[in-house]
Design an enzyme around this catalytic site. Structure first.
Site, mmCIF file in Angstrom:
data_model
loop_
_atom_site.group_PDB
_atom_site.id
_atom_site.type_symbol
_atom_site.label_atom_id
_atom_site.label_comp_id
_atom_site.label_asym_id
_atom_site.label_seq_id
_atom_site.Cartn_x
_atom_site.Cartn_y
_atom_site.Cartn_z
ATOM 1 N N ASP A 1 5.286 -9.952 9.227
ATOM 2 C CA ASP A 1 5.380 -8.541 9.534
ATOM 3 C C ASP A 1 5.847 -7.608 8.384
ATOM 4 O O ASP A 1 6.810 -6.819 8.791
ATOM 5 C CB ASP A 1 6.006 -8.187 10.952
ATOM 6 C CG ASP A 1 5.491 -9.089 11.938
ATOM 7 O OD1 ASP A 1 4.258 -9.480 11.864
ATOM 8 O OD2 ASP A 1 6.414 -9.331 12.858
ATOM 9 N N GLU B 1 -2.466 -3.913 17.517
ATOM 10 C CA GLU B 1 -0.904 -3.744 17.278
ATOM 11 C C GLU B 1 -0.722 -3.690 15.644
ATOM 12 O O GLU B 1 -1.829 -3.388 14.850
ATOM 13 C CB GLU B 1 -0.201 -4.952 17.464
ATOM 14 C CG GLU B 1 -0.819 -6.298 16.644
ATOM 15 C CD GLU B 1 0.246 -7.551 17.331
ATOM 16 O OE1 GLU B 1 0.976 -7.501 18.313
ATOM 17 O OE2 GLU B 1 -0.229 -8.615 16.672
HETATM 18 O O1 FUB Z 1 6.125 -10.858 14.875
HETATM 19 C C1 FUB Z 1 5.996 -10.465 16.318
HETATM 20 C C2 FUB Z 1 4.589 -9.847 16.529
HETATM 21 O O2 FUB Z 1 3.526 -10.576 16.009
HETATM 22 C C3 FUB Z 1 4.864 -8.355 15.861
HETATM 23 O O3 FUB Z 1 5.164 -7.596 16.161
HETATM 24 C C4 FUB Z 1 3.215 -8.290 15.862
HETATM 25 O O4 FUB Z 1 2.675 -7.141 15.033
HETATM 26 C C5 FUB Z 1 2.584 -9.704 15.409
HETATM 27 O O5 FUB Z 1 2.718 -9.906 14.076
#
Ligand code: FUB
Length: 326
Positions: free
Chosen positions: A20, A226
């Site tokens: 991320d 996301e």
């Molecule tokens: O790393 C945890 C979660 O996985 C992140 O918040 C999302 O974007 C995905 O990458």
């Protein structure tokens, strides 16, 4: 701790798992704010329980030929009074001599909220505020600073709980929209002058197709899942994000930070591992895409590594699709 120099498509660091990445240029250097994946054996589920991270390490590079430095622990779960678990994808910003680290975590009721911590150095350490940002919810904050204004984009489906906030209140058993209904968009809110609170109610960002109609929830190749990121190029606003279930990084272009944004295409084709998450930054005259995959662990969803690729624009401002393994 000094690590290795940047090679396109290879892990930035290999001594810890990272994911991320939110990249920024501060004080003339490239700083990368990743999640710090733990070396835990965890079965994957749709709630994201396998992503049980507990702290943040910040990375930096002086230039393309310089070593990537891990600055050590910058913030730990134990020091965040309101947070119970799961330090997920962070971002950082600078204003008036202070650096801000924004991060999601589950509160004591297991509801994802977004917190902020402050420091005097881009590498940390960061001191968390006693409570989460009032009115915050869901995950994946990305803070876009333009002049005196700062905007936070955020939100993620499934384990990120965005479906549960459709009424403005947390409804634990709420489901997402039907496949033929408009998809949920990320949220955006302008931040207060001190960067510690929302200046306004978060609003939903509209992502539309070329026909101007909203992208539908069943359109999993294009709908928002996301990991939002905002950058500008030639006066246009580029909103990029993960499609989740179809594992792409895609983007849409608009004329204002609030949107609407018109879908354009794919930035990065699927990587090894379930999640895909990125940031885009200009550094020393080159446009860079920071992303992650699970190659360092041989494919474990919750043990990822941050990588970098060079991003190229076409003359019309569209972005050339990157195949991470070509
Ligand atoms: O790393 C945890 C979660 O996985 C992140 O918040 C999302 O974007 C995905 O990458």
């Amino acid at each position: 701790m000094k690590m290795k120099t940047l090679k396109w498509g290879e892990p930035l660091v290999t001594h810890i798992y990272t994911a991320d990445p939110s990249a920024h240029v501060f004080e003339g250097k490239l700083y990368i704010y990743p999640s710090h994946d733990l070396d835990h054996e965890q079965a994957s589920n749709d709630n994201g329980d396998q992503y049980d991270m507990e702290d943040y390490h910040i990375l930096s590079m002086d230039g393309f030929d310089a070593a990537c430095v891990d600055h050590g622990e910058a913030l730990h779960l134990r020091d965040i009074p309101w947070a119970k678990q799961q330090l997920w994808a962070p971002d950082a910003a600078y204003k008036d001599g202070t650096y801000y680290l924004f991060f999601p975590a589950r509160d004591q009721d297991s509801v994802f909220r977004i917190g902020v911590a402050t420091g005097s150095s881009p590498a940390g350490p960061f001191e968390p505020q006693p409570s989460y940002m009032p009115g915050s919810f869901s995950i994946d904050p990305a803070v876009f600073v333009e002049g005196d204004e700062a905007y936070m984009y955020f939100g993620g489906l499934w384990g990120g709980q965005l479906e549960k906030w459709q009424t403005g209140a947390f409804i634990a058993n709420a489901e997402g929209p039907a496949p033929d209904a408009p998809a949920l968009g990320p949220r955006v809110a302008r931040l207060s002058r001190d960067m510690l609170t929302f200046e306004e109610e978060p609003r939903e960002v509209s992502i539309v197709g070329e026909d101007g109609l909203p992208i539908l929830a069943g359109d999993e190749d294009r709908r928002y899942f996301e990991g939002p990121w905002m950058h500008t190029y030639n006066g246009k606003y580029y909103l990029s994000y993960s499609t989740g279930t179809t594992h792409k990084l895609v983007y849409a272009i608009g004329d204002h930070p609030y949107g609407p944004f018109t879908f354009q295409g794919t930035i990065l084709t699927p990587v090894v591992g379930w999640t895909t998450h990125h940031s885009i930054v200009e550094f020393q005259g080159r446009w860079l895409l920071f992303y992650h995959d699970s190659s360092l662990s041989g494919g474990a969803d919750n043990k990822r590594c941050v990588k970098c690729a060079e991003l190229q624009y076409n003359e019309d401002g569209t972005i050339r699709t990157i195949d991470p393994y070509a």
